[in-house]
Design an enzyme around this catalytic site. Sequence first.
Site, PDB file in Angstrom:
ATOM      1  N   HIS A 120       0.834  -1.206   0.000  1.00 50.65           N
ATOM      2  CA  HIS A 120       0.000   0.000   0.000  1.00 50.65           C
ATOM      3  C   HIS A 120       0.871   1.260   0.000  1.00 50.65           C
ATOM      4  O   HIS A 120       0.664   2.181  -0.803  1.00 50.65           O
ATOM      5  CB  HIS A 120      -0.911  -0.016   1.235  1.00 50.65           C
ATOM      6  N   GLU A 121       1.865   1.302   0.891  1.00 45.81           N
ATOM      7  CA  GLU A 121       2.747   2.468   0.963  1.00 45.81           C
ATOM      8  C   GLU A 121       3.679   2.536  -0.248  1.00 45.81           C
ATOM      9  O   GLU A 121       4.009   3.624  -0.727  1.00 45.81           O
ATOM     10  CB  GLU A 121       3.548   2.444   2.267  1.00 45.81           C
ATOM     11  N   HIS A 162       2.083   4.413  -3.035  1.00 47.07           N
ATOM     12  CA  HIS A 162       2.232   5.863  -2.854  1.00 47.07           C
ATOM     13  C   HIS A 162       3.607   6.313  -3.326  1.00 47.07           C
ATOM     14  O   HIS A 162       3.754   7.273  -4.091  1.00 47.07           O
ATOM     15  CB  HIS A 162       2.105   6.228  -1.372  1.00 47.07           C
ATOM     16  N   ASP A 176      -4.635   7.705  -1.620  1.00 43.90           N
ATOM     17  CA  ASP A 176      -5.583   6.862  -0.901  1.00 43.90           C
ATOM     18  C   ASP A 176      -6.977   6.937  -1.497  1.00 43.90           C
ATOM     19  O   ASP A 176      -7.422   7.990  -1.971  1.00 43.90           O
ATOM     20  CB  ASP A 176      -5.640   7.265   0.580  1.00 43.90           C
TER      21      ASP A 176
END
Length: 945
Positions: free
Chosen positions: A193-194, A197, A204
């Site tokens: 998830h990170e 980014h 998000d």
Amino acid sequence: MNQLYWYHSVHSSKDIPSVIRHFKLIFDLTLFKTCSGVAVHLNSAAMDSRTKFVLLWMLLSSTSTGIKLDGNGYVDVIIAIGAKVPQDDRLIDIIKDMVTEGSVYLYEALDKKVYFKEATILVPSHWKSKNVTKSLHSYIIIDNANSTYGDQPYTKQYGECGTMAEYIHFTPEYLLNDAVIQLYGLRGRVFVHEWAHLRWGVYDEYNKEKPFYHSNGRIEATRCSKNIEGQFYEVTAGGSLQPCHIDPQTSLPTDKCKFFPDRNQNTNSSLMSLPSLDSVSTFCRKNEHNNKAPNLQNEKCDNKATWTVIFEDSVDKDALQTLKPLESPPPPPSFKVVQRAQRVVCLILDVSGSMEGARILQQRQAATHFLRYIIEDQASVGIVTFSTSASTLRSLTIIDSDITRETLVQLLPKRASGSTNMCLGLSQGLHVLQKDNGDVLGDEIIFLTDGQATDNIAGCAPSAIQSGAIISTIAFSNSAAQALTEMADKTGGIFFIAKDDMISNQLMDAFASLTLSTGDYTNEPVQLESVGARTSDWFNGTVSVDQTVGNKTSFVIIYETRFPSIYIQSPSGSIYTQTNMSHDGLLKTVTLNIPGTAEPGDWKYSIQTTSNQAFTITVTSQAAHDDVPPIIVKTHMNQQFSDGTKPMTVFAEVSQNYRPVINAEVWATLESETGSEHTLQLLDNGAGADAFQGDGIYSRYFTKIVNGRNSLKVRVKNQGGQTRFAVQKNSGAPYVPGYVVNGVVQLNPPKPPVSEEPLEVGNFTRTATGESFVVKLSGTTPPNFPPNRITDLSAEIQEDTVLLSWTAPGEDLDQGTAKSYEIRWSFDLDMLRNSFSNGHVVNTAAVSPHEAGSVEQHSFNLSFPIQNGTTLFFAVQSEDEQNAKSETSNIAQASKILHGPKPPGVSNPGMNLTVLVISLCVVIMVICFIVAVTAWAVRRRNRFV
């Protein structure tokens, strides 16, 4: 400098050339340098210069990034543990497990195209381990908590959609405490998830600020995809559930309402929304993307799906479009563990004839400041000079005392003559760095010159670049060789220009900026003031020493001709005069070293002269306490090289220990080598060039670009007592309050609390110098930029009136005043986004744009009554005097909801009142019945009596 040794099973010590070829350039975020590069920043602030390169760069590829794809596998993924983190060998094993687990999820998430192939773990120099080696620089942080996030993982991200973020931050507690898995999901999932980014610049798909919205007359949770099912409840202080309540102002659930997703779902997306769900294994694609949800992905990425951004807009877009899926699952990542070594620096100083006089003096003054106050203890420093020939004034010497520092200062060159043989200087400097063990990999060169090379610098620069040393260059005058820019760019060094005009203080600032952090900011110098002036009378000013600094505070005053009278007053009124200061007449420098810890508050200085002359004052300090990092400022341009086709943006980050400092007054001065100077106030307002309001990143477009090399300097101070440490604004890894299992909500433990109140900062001053940048326009004048894109358009429907709000753009990007606005609306979001001109026009004849940064509002009625359950979409374009139009704004939506279907767990707004009234009526009826029966019984008894 020091030879690198890898685990024998990975690389033998004889394989250094292939290792060098294997690593690409990683930019130093500690000094806030970004280009097209990457950022997996484990403590971008946590690496010293020695760890900055080591193994990692591609010799002649200035566009390469630190992290890269080697076939289908990501390599050069470097994860660093902060200098303040105590040794715990469990961290290394858990990091390996997280990346290994994440590799499996990454492989599944992108159609089996990519995985994590190689990763390196960088441990602090104070750790003891028999299995570590030296050096490396990183972009993924394992460091102590940011007080605004606590132990919640997050990614520092403020660039455009699809561009690299700055760093990922995990805390040791997050890694060591398995209880967090219940809060955020498996660590491997959170890492992916990170990573999305960081690497691909997506945002998000949930929104803690706007967790609910209206869609087709229904209340929906902000998520992607909409196929994720769940229930809505409030959690009481006692831990029980109750129906959510509707806010009558918004017709949405109140702030206490939470969305509880079903544990078992029939959808596999999205990792940017709810990575903790077992069924979620990929990113939202176009066909399932929830483009109406009020989340950052839609706001920042023009309502595009995360899959679309990854494959069409990210740094990996070309590779991902051509890579074929792997035929079988990839192997686990290979890991290396390395350790930081001390910094090794060689000063290579120009002493050719053009340096004689004022220039050689300024070089001595700036290098003296560097040796006394900037270079850290235990670093090794050598000094080389060059002109017709090259000489070694000092071989590598460890900085172990003030006496050693002064010894080096006394060796600095005082005279200049001869030609400018730069190649001889480079060769001699590399020879000094090789002396201890024959290697220069990761060592630093600080190369200063004021002119064009007498010899062929273009011929010898490639070999210096290929040596593995990090070369920072200072062009002292506008005639200095262009090769200086190339050497710095291709070795990960920093390039500065410095005018020989004394008032600018640029040479002092350049040397003061050549500090590379170990992540322990409590032992690093902080520049509080740097300013110059020419006067024949008084030169006065104020420097604010805040509570976070005060140790090793020095005031360094440099004068041009005659020794002036100097008075420095402490906040309590104590006066320091020349009798308290040291004066070096040959260096034309007066220094006041404050003993102990400088008193916090405003320090005032007054310098008096009877002759017309120039002065500069430079004030540096260090942290007042070992456990309280100082407020720091980092600044950079979004481009180090510009041809004028894309807007240039100035960034300044003001923070303390990762915590944003907001409401500060931040000014940037940009000066060309020809003397053209422009001053901009940088803003943290979430509009124009600024991505997020209140994140401590201050930004502004720079439109007055001119050909040549340009310098950047930023000044920061408390703005009228309003400066604060920020509370958490942007979201981190998504916390899930609980799950629905077989129709029953199972609560997770509450999220650990973080600071919710902004804390006062007090008066402070800071200055910072960014890397110089180069502009090469095709013409002689800068291009005409249109107004900036509006990014914060919001809409609201009040009965039949629509109210729009946004921040005004400028005539040129975010400066000046635009000529006009064009507002359009539609029932169809996609139509408005893809074909703005086909939307319904709103009459804007009465709307007169205000100056850039102002709040704009416009209310209007449509030509028809707005029905209940209607959702409308709005967008704006602005136009300048040359009829250049901005990009279409973000799409704002508004719904008119008077009543409608509500999801499970949401009550009607008047339900409690209705129940209360009915209950009271029932009670009254019961009482009346009892009274009547009692009266009847009494009468009956009396009759018989």
